[in-house]
Design an enzyme around this catalytic site. Structure first.
Site, PDB file in Angstrom:
ATOM      1  N   GLU A 184       9.272  16.073  15.574  1.00  0.00           N
ATOM      2  CA  GLU A 184       9.564  16.079  14.139  1.00  0.00           C
ATOM      3  C   GLU A 184       8.648  17.078  13.424  1.00  0.00           C
ATOM      4  OE1 GLU A 184       8.417  12.624  11.747  1.00  0.00           O
ATOM      5  OE2 GLU A 184      10.393  12.678  10.811  1.00  0.00           O
TER       6      GLU A 184
ATOM      7  N   CYS B 221      13.363  11.761   5.606  1.00  0.00           N
ATOM      8  CA  CYS B 221      13.540  11.330   7.004  1.00  0.00           C
ATOM      9  C   CYS B 221      14.979  11.535   7.459  1.00  0.00           C
ATOM     10  CB  CYS B 221      13.144   9.873   7.145  1.00  0.00           C
ATOM     11  SG  CYS B 221      14.006   8.815   5.977  1.00  0.00           S
TER      12      CYS B 221
ATOM     13  N   GLU C 107      10.359   1.673  10.067  1.00  0.00           N
ATOM     14  CA  GLU C 107      11.249   2.801   9.762  1.00  0.00           C
ATOM     15  C   GLU C 107      10.456   4.063  10.042  1.00  0.00           C
ATOM     16  OE1 GLU C 107      14.345   2.421   8.958  1.00  0.00           O
ATOM     17  OE2 GLU C 107      14.293   0.264   8.616  1.00  0.00           O
TER      18      GLU C 107
ATOM     19  N   LYS D 199       0.847  -1.204   0.000  1.00  0.00           N
ATOM     20  CA  LYS D 199       0.000   0.000   0.000  1.00  0.00           C
ATOM     21  C   LYS D 199       0.876   1.244   0.000  1.00  0.00           C
ATOM     22  CE  LYS D 199      -1.975   2.457   3.320  1.00  0.00           C
ATOM     23  NZ  LYS D 199      -1.880   3.783   2.670  1.00  0.00           N
TER      24      LYS D 199
ATOM     25  N   GLY E 292       7.055   5.200   7.920  1.00  0.00           N
ATOM     26  CA  GLY E 292       6.119   6.306   8.127  1.00  0.00           C
ATOM     27  C   GLY E 292       6.358   6.937   9.478  1.00  0.00           C
ATOM     28  N   SER E 293       5.322   7.549  10.012  1.00  0.00           N
ATOM     29  CA  SER E 293       5.486   8.297  11.261  1.00  0.00           C
ATOM     30  C   SER E 293       5.594   7.361  12.466  1.00  0.00           C
ATOM     31  CB  SER E 293       4.272   9.217  11.446  1.00  0.00           C
ATOM     32  OG  SER E 293       3.096   8.427  11.528  1.00  0.00           O
TER      33      SER E 293
HETATM   34  P1  NAD Z   1       2.189   8.164   8.032  1.00  0.00           P
HETATM   35  O1  NAD Z   1       2.612   7.367   9.202  1.00  0.00           O
HETATM   36  O2  NAD Z   1       1.063   9.084   8.183  1.00  0.00           O
HETATM   37  O3  NAD Z   1       1.794   7.196   6.826  1.00  0.00           O
HETATM   38  C1  NAD Z   1       2.691   6.263   6.279  1.00  0.00           C
HETATM   39  C2  NAD Z   1       1.904   5.135   5.642  1.00  0.00           C
HETATM   40  O4  NAD Z   1       1.226   4.418   6.657  1.00  0.00           O
HETATM   41  C3  NAD Z   1       0.811   5.605   4.682  1.00  0.00           C
HETATM   42  O5  NAD Z   1       0.726   4.681   3.635  1.00  0.00           O
HETATM   43  C4  NAD Z   1      -0.429   5.578   5.544  1.00  0.00           C
HETATM   44  O6  NAD Z   1      -1.616   5.430   4.829  1.00  0.00           O
HETATM   45  C5  NAD Z   1      -0.156   4.366   6.403  1.00  0.00           C
HETATM   46  N1  NAD Z   1      -0.809   4.346   7.705  1.00  0.00           N
HETATM   47  C6  NAD Z   1      -1.109   5.406   8.500  1.00  0.00           C
HETATM   48  N2  NAD Z   1      -1.719   4.967   9.623  1.00  0.00           N
HETATM   49  C7  NAD Z   1      -1.762   3.614   9.535  1.00  0.00           C
HETATM   50  C8  NAD Z   1      -2.275   2.597  10.373  1.00  0.00           C
HETATM   51  N3  NAD Z   1      -2.865   2.883  11.543  1.00  0.00           N
HETATM   52  N4  NAD Z   1      -2.175   1.304   9.973  1.00  0.00           N
HETATM   53  C9  NAD Z   1      -1.580   1.006   8.803  1.00  0.00           C
HETATM   54  N5  NAD Z   1      -1.108   1.933   7.959  1.00  0.00           N
HETATM   55  C10 NAD Z   1      -1.183   3.219   8.318  1.00  0.00           C
HETATM   56  O7  NAD Z   1       3.504   8.888   7.510  1.00  0.00           O
HETATM   57  P2  NAD Z   1       3.612   9.941   6.323  1.00  0.00           P
HETATM   58  O8  NAD Z   1       3.035  11.222   6.816  1.00  0.00           O
HETATM   59  O9  NAD Z   1       3.104   9.323   5.071  1.00  0.00           O
HETATM   60  O10 NAD Z   1       5.194  10.071   6.149  1.00  0.00           O
HETATM   61  C11 NAD Z   1       5.989  10.930   6.892  1.00  0.00           C
HETATM   62  C12 NAD Z   1       6.643  10.179   8.042  1.00  0.00           C
HETATM   63  O11 NAD Z   1       7.410   9.093   7.541  1.00  0.00           O
HETATM   64  C13 NAD Z   1       7.636  11.046   8.802  1.00  0.00           C
HETATM   65  O12 NAD Z   1       7.460  10.797  10.178  1.00  0.00           O
HETATM   66  C14 NAD Z   1       8.991  10.537   8.338  1.00  0.00           C
HETATM   67  O13 NAD Z   1      10.046  10.714   9.246  1.00  0.00           O
HETATM   68  C15 NAD Z   1       8.694   9.093   8.137  1.00  0.00           C
HETATM   69  N6  NAD Z   1       9.685   8.480   7.249  1.00  0.00           N
HETATM   70  C16 NAD Z   1      10.615   7.640   7.789  1.00  0.00           C
HETATM   71  C17 NAD Z   1      11.565   7.056   6.974  1.00  0.00           C
HETATM   72  C18 NAD Z   1      12.611   6.124   7.535  1.00  0.00           C
HETATM   73  O14 NAD Z   1      13.280   5.468   6.757  1.00  0.00           O
HETATM   74  N7  NAD Z   1      12.776   6.035   8.833  1.00  0.00           N
HETATM   75  C19 NAD Z   1      11.572   7.346   5.599  1.00  0.00           C
HETATM   76  C20 NAD Z   1      10.618   8.213   5.094  1.00  0.00           C
HETATM   77  C21 NAD Z   1       9.660   8.779   5.924  1.00  0.00           C
END
Ligand code: NAD
Length: 485
Positions: free
Chosen positions: A389, A287, A253, A178, A231-232
């Site tokens: 962040e 990130c 991550e 996804k 993600g976050s």
């Molecule tokens: P997000 O957590 O809002 O979403 C990431 C993904 O997870 C999306 O596909 C979203 O639809 C999905 N998601 C959200 N809630 C979920 C849940 N409860 N269950 C399953 N899936 C869920 O993050 P974002 O706003 O898309 O991205 C930004 C964040 O990603 C920042 O915090 C950034 O630091 C982090 N990030 C980390 C890395 C790394 O390698 N550590 C790399 C890139 C981005």
């Protein structure tokens, strides 16, 4: 091949494209114009079930296919991404708001490299054997897990999506993936590319939708045995709370608040050039960006004098123009969040040295989500601005006097993803690197990536590592077989 983008995107399941079973859709907005450009499925547990059925059917053949077959198909996907560079580049920029030159030079080429790299990994992956003298021999089988879930964010859409999918496929798994609902288009196009490359039906299934509806249904499905998530930290916490009691393998991550430590004896020009990149690359939405710049006190004023005029030259503009150094932030929600963070920094006593406001672009992009690159000083390490962040074009400056003080500041957050160190004294650099609480450290460089190296964070920045053999190990189960002589 023709890569058309329909107004209503569809899910890629069992080698074909389908609307979501409940017929629910989300708006897809171009962040540079603020205009709706299409609709994307908001998939539900029913769609996940259909994808799992397809993946289950595909697994026996794919998991037992020769490594050469997997190599050929993944390598073909890499080639097709290259052949469709222009279409993918434009789609990525329209979805994300990043400058076209950045999608063209970094995001899409890297997606192709991910497939090429893990295509060869499929051919080279080997395992260990251990002998106990005159007694027994052990060998370790590394077998595909089965059906795995890959969930990725919006900041480097196709780049991070393929960083997970490619090793999962190379190791012989079937995948339910996804992309972020904010940037779905290149993932949709990847489905077409995989079909053209001859990836068997059901091996990769791509579902669209938001986290609560589609993402959680993937995490909860009992037949999806591992989750690779980027993600976050907040979403990572939620995912862990669902997956851990089900004993799923988890790779998380997550967010960061990375320190960029500048010593007085560094190569000044090189440091300045790279600090501009590490602060504001992709509008600060990487990130690995260094959002807390820590500067040796003796050169603090000199740093400001040299750095600020350069930041002021980073013009926001239409992402489609070659001359735009900064594009739009990814969405209205994120744009408003970053502006609120700047307001909070002011309330906390921060002094804005440049930027600190939204930018209005004339013409096509007049309703886009642009923020001027922002530099803030005068804040201590414990305020929210230096703890939470922001993930936008905002950095803070803090002075330090000694190595110990630099380390104390660097380690003063709950995050631990990446750090950068600038000094010509390599012993000092290595000492600091050994004591920094983060999964990745760059010395006198930034974002220098070798795909064989472990990638990931500690503390609240994540669990597990991606990249190279780490990824291949994550996507396989180790089974030890022991024979007595
Ligand atoms: P997000 O957590 O809002 O979403 C990431 C993904 O997870 C999306 O596909 C979203 O639809 C999905 N998601 C959200 N809630 C979920 C849940 N409860 N269950 C399953 N899936 C869920 O993050 P974002 O706003 O898309 O991205 C930004 C964040 O990603 C920042 O915090 C950034 O630091 C982090 N990030 C980390 C890395 C790394 O390698 N550590 C790399 C890139 C981005």
């Amino acid at each position: 091949m023709q890569l058309d983008i329909p107004y209503h995107l569809e899910n890629f399941i069992d080698g074909d494209f389908f609307p979501p079973l409940k017929n629910e859709f989300l708006d897809n907005i171009n962040p540079a114009t603020g205009l709706m450009v299409g609709k994307i499925p908001n998939s539900t547990a029913e769609d996940v079930e259909a994808a799992v059925i397809a993946a289950k059917k595909a697994f026996p053949d794919w998991s037992s296919s020769s490594s050469e077959k997997r190599f050929r198909i993944l390598n073909r996907i890499a080639e097709l991404i290259e052949e469709n560079l222009e279409t993918l580049t434009l789609a990525e920029t329209n979805d994300n708001g990043k400058p076209l030159w950045l999608s063209n030079q970094v995001d899409i080429p890297r997606a192709s490299s991910n497939f090429r790299f893990f295509a060869t990994a499929a051919m080279q992956f080997a395992s260990e054997s251990h002998s106990q003298q005159n007694h027994s021999i052990n060998y370790t089988l590394r077998q595909p897990i089965g059906i795995v879930g890959c969930i990725s964010p919006w900041n480097l859409p196709l780049y991070l999506f393929t960083w997970k999918i490619a090793p999962a496929l190379a190791a012989g798994n079937c995948v339910i993936a996804k992309p972020s609902e904010v940037t779905p288009v290149t993932a949709y196009l990847l489905g077409k590319i995989c079909k053209e490359a001859g990836l068997p039906n059901g091996v990769l299934n791509i579902l669209h939708g938001d986290g609560p509806s589609c993402g959680e249904a993937i995490v909860k499905h009992p037949q999806i045995k591992a989750i690779s998530f980027t993600g976050s930290t907040k979403a990572g916490e939620k995912i862990a709370s669902i997956a851990a009691p089900m004993f799923k393998k988890l790779s998380l991550e997550l967010g960061g608040k990375n320190p960029n430590i500048i010593f007085a004896d560094c190569d000044w020009k090189k440091m300045l050039f790279n600090t501009i990149r590490s602060s504001f690359g992709n509008q600060g939405q990487i990130c690995l960006c260094g959002s807390r710049i820590l500067i040796e006190a003796s050169v603090y004023e000199k740093f400001k004098t040299d750095f600020i005029p350069w930041v002021e030259k980073l013009n926001n503009g239409d992402p489609l123009l070659e001359t735009s150094k900064q594009g739009a932030l990814v969405s209205k929600v994120h744009f408003e969040k970053v502006l609120q963070c700047i307001e909070l920094a002011k309330q906390e006593g921060g002094k804005i040295l440049c930027g600190g406001h939204a930018v209005k672009i004339e013409g096509r992009c007049e309703n886009g989500y642009f923020i001027a690159p922002t530099v803030i000083e005068n804040l201590g390490p414990n305020c929210r601005t230096n703890q939470e962040e922001i993930f936008g074009p905002v950095v803070t400056l803090q002075p330090f006097n000694t190595i110990e003080e630099a380390l104390e500041l660097a380690n003063a957050t709950d995050y631990g993803l990446a750090a950068t160190i600038w000094t010509q004294d390599i012993s000092k650099a290595n000492l600091v690197a050994s004591k920094i609480e983060s999964g990745i450290v760059w010395i006198n460089c930034w974002l220098e990536r070798d795909l064989r190296t472990p990638f990931g964070g500690i503390k609240n920045s994540g669990v597990g590592r991606e990249g190279g053999w780490e990824a291949m190990k994550f996507f396989t189960e180790a089974k030890n077989v022991c024979t007595e002589y």
